[in-house]
Design an enzyme around this catalytic site. Sequence first.
Site, PDB file in Angstrom:
ATOM      1  N   LYS A  44       0.859  -1.190   0.000  1.00  0.00           N
ATOM      2  CA  LYS A  44       0.000   0.000   0.000  1.00  0.00           C
ATOM      3  C   LYS A  44       0.896   1.241   0.000  1.00  0.00           C
ATOM      4  O   LYS A  44       1.773   1.388   0.866  1.00  0.00           O
ATOM      5  CB  LYS A  44      -0.889  -0.034   1.248  1.00  0.00           C
ATOM      6  CG  LYS A  44      -2.214   0.649   1.093  1.00  0.00           C
ATOM      7  CD  LYS A  44      -3.067   0.365   2.326  1.00  0.00           C
ATOM      8  CE  LYS A  44      -4.450   0.957   2.220  1.00  0.00           C
ATOM      9  NZ  LYS A  44      -5.212   0.771   3.448  1.00  0.00           N
TER      10      LYS A  44
HETATM   11  O1  G3P Z   1      -7.815   1.659   5.147  1.00  0.00           O
HETATM   12  C1  G3P Z   1      -8.067   2.980   4.829  1.00  0.00           C
HETATM   13  C2  G3P Z   1      -9.455   3.490   5.163  1.00  0.00           C
HETATM   14  O2  G3P Z   1     -10.423   2.532   4.957  1.00  0.00           O
HETATM   15  C3  G3P Z   1      -9.572   4.253   6.436  1.00  0.00           C
HETATM   16  O3  G3P Z   1     -10.884   4.508   6.846  1.00  0.00           O
HETATM   17  O4  G3P Z   1     -12.513   5.203   8.576  1.00  0.00           O
HETATM   18  O5  G3P Z   1     -10.067   5.741   8.889  1.00  0.00           O
HETATM   19  O6  G3P Z   1     -11.416   6.919   7.176  1.00  0.00           O
HETATM   20  P1  G3P Z   1     -11.235   5.660   7.926  1.00  0.00           P
END
Ligand code: G3P
Length: 215
Positions: free
Chosen positions: A83
């Site tokens: 990633k």
């Molecule tokens: O993995 C990246 C992403 O899904 C993060 O989500 O909820 O931290 O904005 P969030």
Amino acid sequence: MKFFIDTANLDEIREAHALGLLDGVTTNPSLLSKEDGSPTDVIHNIAELVPGPVSAEVVALDAEGMVREGLALREIADNIVVKIPMTLEGLKAIRSLTEQGIPTNCTLVFSATQAILAAKAGATFLSPFVGRLDDLAVEGMDLIEEIVEIYQNYDFQTEVLVASVRSPLHVSQAAQIGADVVTIPAKVFSQLASHPLTDLGLERFLADWDKVKDR
Ligand code: G3P
């Protein structure tokens, strides 16, 4: 549509995996910071449990460092997807890893132009963050629509992986638009199957059955 789970927690991953519906896992440094043990061990355990793609993120900011970290992550397991953040250095790293046959997931994507660059660099997956756009009163799903249309126009092979998912609605909207993958937090995963009318209906069926079962 592929379902990934967005967590580094082994219990949550085990539970989703047991359903037989899990195609992969996405982690990030914040998710890994919530777990005990070294990030390497956690990633190793996840990659052993789930045969599909497991995204693990680099933290270097320069392309050379990202590639070095990416190669080290790939030493952990063959199903690791590297990633890489959406930066100019990240694009160079994606290009280099792609040329070495290593799958990548371009993360922290918030615009269609970023999506075009990542696809041209050869990213395997693209992670636009819908929830974080919604948080700013910008419709995250509009971005998914734009990207899916652009990728279709040019037959880009990069898979659109909807990230920062906050609700079942995000999942159904992503499916309606035709996104390739949605990465779902454990809480949302369990919400997907539930409906109060299902519970009520089941309760009634069982109560009615009770009345006749001994006839
Ligand atoms: O993995 C990246 C992403 O899904 C993060 O989500 O909820 O931290 O904005 P969030």
